[in-house]
Scaffold this motif. Structure first.
Motif, PDB file in Angstrom:
ATOM      1  N   GLU A 171       0.842  -1.191   0.000  1.00 39.20           N
ATOM      2  CA  GLU A 171       0.000   0.000   0.000  1.00 39.20           C
ATOM      3  C   GLU A 171       0.880   1.243   0.000  1.00 39.20           C
ATOM      4  O   GLU A 171       2.099   1.164   0.193  1.00 39.20           O
ATOM      5  N   GLY A 188      -4.740   1.952  -1.433  1.00 34.82           N
ATOM      6  CA  GLY A 188      -4.445   0.822  -2.314  1.00 34.82           C
ATOM      7  C   GLY A 188      -4.005  -0.434  -1.606  1.00 34.82           C
ATOM      8  O   GLY A 188      -3.313  -1.276  -2.198  1.00 34.82           O
ATOM      9  N   ALA A 191      -3.158  -4.022  -3.242  1.00 39.11           N
ATOM     10  CA  ALA A 191      -3.060  -3.938  -4.700  1.00 39.11           C
ATOM     11  C   ALA A 191      -1.889  -4.767  -5.234  1.00 39.11           C
ATOM     12  O   ALA A 191      -1.860  -5.118  -6.410  1.00 39.11           O
ATOM     13  N   LEU A 224      -1.289   0.165  -9.218  1.00 35.66           N
ATOM     14  CA  LEU A 224      -2.179   1.098  -8.525  1.00 35.66           C
ATOM     15  C   LEU A 224      -2.228   2.418  -9.269  1.00 35.66           C
ATOM     16  O   LEU A 224      -1.196   2.921  -9.722  1.00 35.66           O
TER      17      LEU A 224
END
Length: 271
Positions: A171, A188, A191, A224
């Motif tokens: 993240e 995120g 992700a 992302l």
């Protein structure tokens, strides 16, 4: 006379051109900034990075190795504020683009930070931890629960709990002036996953101050693209926030054994 004036003009032009060629090159935002850890933590290294005094810790746990830096994290270690940790780990410093002679990067509207990270195969991700990112504003005003007219976009790894838990979720851990208090915001999460495979992996984040857009790629693959940061258009890029430790602020975040990670090949460019 006409021929004489022509020769003189040519000579003057030649002198002007020679003078222009002799001028030292001036860096612009189109030129990448590159940083390694040769001579770490010596004066020449510090000057190349534009390292500031505020917010530094853990240099005794960091060592330069062939242009990379090895960082030690002790068993059960966390942030320096940890009161119950049996050991210490990680390290941190803020770089300053202007102090490093790259004020052009500070004024850019969008920047891309790229570097390589390696987690050995015996790495323990614990509960979570911080990794380097970009920042703007004054050091210390966008991290550790402190908020001001500043922002930061460090990476993190997270270890989810419960059913379907995954280790090492990636993240971007964001601080920005829109946050009134408390700690940062997870952008995120999940992700991508960080890999503990004793291989170098290239990580990159692009931050656009005008739109608040954050784009992340891992090993050249975009993972992302999110408008994850707010109210930073008027806060110039300051530099790299090299920050890596387990935590959080309690020993429960830390690894179950002593571990090391390595970082190298830092580069900042306009995207």
């Amino acid at each position: 006379m006409r021929t004489h004036r022509s020769h003189r003009a040519t000579g003057v032009l030649g002198l002007v051109l020679a003078a222009v060629v002799a001028l030292p090159a001036t860096a612009s935002a189109a030129d990448p900034w590159n940083g390694d850890f040769a001579d770490f933590p010596g004066d020449s290294w510090s000057q190349r990075w534009g390292v500031v005094d505020d917010g530094r810790f853990g240099f005794d746990r960091m060592s330069g190795q062939d242009g990379a830096v090895d960082v030690f994290y002790g068993r059960g270690s966390s942030a320096p504020s940890c009161d119950d940790c049996p050991s210490e780990g990680g390290g941190q410093f803020y770089s300053d683009f202007t102090a490093a002679g790259r004020g052009d990067l500070a004024e850019a509207r969008s920047l891309r930070l790229t570097y390589q990270a390696k987690f050995p195969s015996d790495w323990d991700f614990g509960k979570g931890g911080k990794l380097p990112g970009l920042y703007g504003g004054a050091p210390g005003e966008a991290g550790g629960g402190n908020h001001g007219q500043a922002w930061s976009t460090r990476f993190m790894w997270r270890n989810d709990e419960g059913s379907g838990a995954r280790s090492a979720d990636g993240e971007v851990y964001v601080y920005d002036p829109s946050m009134g208090d408390g700690y940062g915001e997870d952008v995120g999460r999940g992700a991508w996953q960080w890999q503990a495979d004793d291989q170098w992996h290239t990580v990159a984040q692009t931050v656009d101050r005008d739109t608040g857009r954050i784009v992340v790629s891992i090993d050249g693959q975009q993972v992302l693209d999110e408008q994850g940061i707010e109210r930073i258009a008027e806060i110039p890029f300051a530099g790299i926030f090299f920050s890596t430790f387990f935590g959080g602020h309690a020993t429960e975040w830390g690894p179950s054994r002593d571990v090391h990670a390595q970082f190298r090949d830092f580069e900042v460019t306009t995207p």
